[in-house]
Design an enzyme around this catalytic site. Sequence first.
Site, PDB file in Angstrom:
ATOM      1  N   LYS A 156       1.023  -1.165   0.099  1.00 53.12           N
ATOM      2  CA  LYS A 156       0.113   0.131  -0.109  1.00 53.12           C
ATOM      3  C   LYS A 156       0.905   1.460   0.111  1.00 53.12           C
ATOM      4  CE  LYS A 156      -2.584   3.039   2.852  1.00 53.12           C
ATOM      5  NZ  LYS A 156      -1.930   4.029   2.187  1.00 53.12           N
ATOM      6  N   GLU A 230       9.107   2.503  11.188  1.00 50.35           N
ATOM      7  CA  GLU A 230      10.189   3.561  11.031  1.00 50.35           C
ATOM      8  C   GLU A 230       9.685   4.827  10.805  1.00 50.35           C
ATOM      9  OE1 GLU A 230      12.115   6.200   9.587  1.00 50.35           O
ATOM     10  OE2 GLU A 230      12.825   5.201   7.928  1.00 50.35           O
ATOM     11  N   CYS A 264      13.938  10.689   6.144  1.00 46.50           N
ATOM     12  CA  CYS A 264      13.722  10.223   7.404  1.00 46.50           C
ATOM     13  C   CYS A 264      14.772  10.542   8.308  1.00 46.50           C
ATOM     14  CB  CYS A 264      13.372   8.896   7.470  1.00 46.50           C
ATOM     15  SG  CYS A 264      11.948   8.468   6.780  1.00 46.50           S
ATOM     16  N   GLU A 361      10.065  17.009  14.630  1.00 50.47           N
ATOM     17  CA  GLU A 361      10.575  16.686  13.430  1.00 50.47           C
ATOM     18  C   GLU A 361       9.937  18.112  12.420  1.00 50.47           C
ATOM     19  OE1 GLU A 361      10.948  12.867  10.610  1.00 50.47           O
ATOM     20  OE2 GLU A 361       9.132  13.291  11.537  1.00 50.47           O
TER      21      GLU A 361
END
Length: 460
Positions: A156, A230, A264, A361
């Site tokens: 997906k 993650e 990331c 973040e």
Amino acid sequence: MTTILKCVSPIDGSVFAEREALSPDGARKAAARARAAQAEWAARPIRERADLVRAAVAAVGEMNDEIVPELARMMGRPVRSGGEFGGFRDRAHYMADIAEETLADIEIADDADFRRLIRRVPWGVVLVVAPWNYPWMTAINTVAPALIAGNAVLLKHATQTLLVGERMARAFHSAGIPKEVFRNVYLDHDTTRTLIAGRHVNYVNFTGSVAGGQSMERAAAGTFIPVSTELGGKDPGYVMEDADLDAAVDVLMDGAMFNAGQCCCGIERIYVHHTLYDTFVEKAVAWVKALRLGDPLDPETTLGPMAHARFARTVRDQIDDAVAAGATAHIPTDPRDDGQAYLTPQVLTGVNHGMDVMCEESFGPVVGIMSVRDDDEAVHLMNDSRYGLTASLWTADPDRAARLGDRLETGTVFMNRADYLDPALCWTGCKDSGRGAGLSVLGLQALTRPKSYHLKKATT
């Protein structure tokens, strides 16, 4: 009610692609077909499965000239970056190369009375929920080892990169991987949760936001389905007094700005020994000012738009709040900054850990730089984060880097490099960066479960 998934291009805000999402019943049937096909796939020799994955990767490579501009249109990465095929290929090939040895039976004993061994067996159906920022490389991290280990895979993909899974499936099927063994599925969030909560899959790998990872774990609660996550980071760099300053500036700033900061393991905060701080900042500002913001389809563009205007809005808010609290922004607003997805890259000083830009973040082209007295202060600040994916240490002394690395709460310690994934090393995080093991022998083993055999031989 039918759900239509739409990829809105950051280049001009137009709808680039749209697909109809599967209904919950359609998703359950897709999972059932994958489950039915998995046993025959697992019965094939490991080498055969690995060779088919290699052939599938080659088929993707033949599409690369189409993939690169398509990615630019979907998520804004400049075409001059060349796409992701190198890393995509290297990761898949490494997993194929180590598979037979890594998944071999562990023979404990085989004598006159007993044979005892541990075998690695596939989970069954693996659901891979992939992100948009590196849509090919992040997906292959799990797709390749899952297939090689004998699992069936449902992929997906993020709506922002809606066409990646479709292309990948086409390539893999053309190489001979059965359609029900590897299937691209279009799912909305509710249907994804339904698949997991209903135990229609056996293992989930998710790459994305902390909130997304929490949603995956809530869906799996009580099912005992393993969920590997993650979830990004707030990755620090630390430049020590003996560092190669020019190399540190070049690599850390590239780590902060490449892909419009949407990495990331991108560098989001930098700590510099006080003796090098002023020079580092001067060079870092010059490095960022040399970037060219613009249309990602233009070969001269080095910094494209962020993937969506709402992502850019988060970064703008962090910058504005930091400046209001006393930080200094060193990069003047670029004339191509449209207040939407096209965002001026930024270097901030005068920052502290009371500011979101140094704690939450950003996932965009902004970095805060702080001066530190010594290693102890740097380690304290690097660990002062709810994330723990990677950390980049800059020094001429490997032993010093290793000692500091032992004190850091992170998944990967780099010395004199950053923002890199080595397929032979375990890709993992701690704290809010998630849990689990990707790539390496550990990642391949994680996509199987151990099964013990205690076989008593017949006596005559």
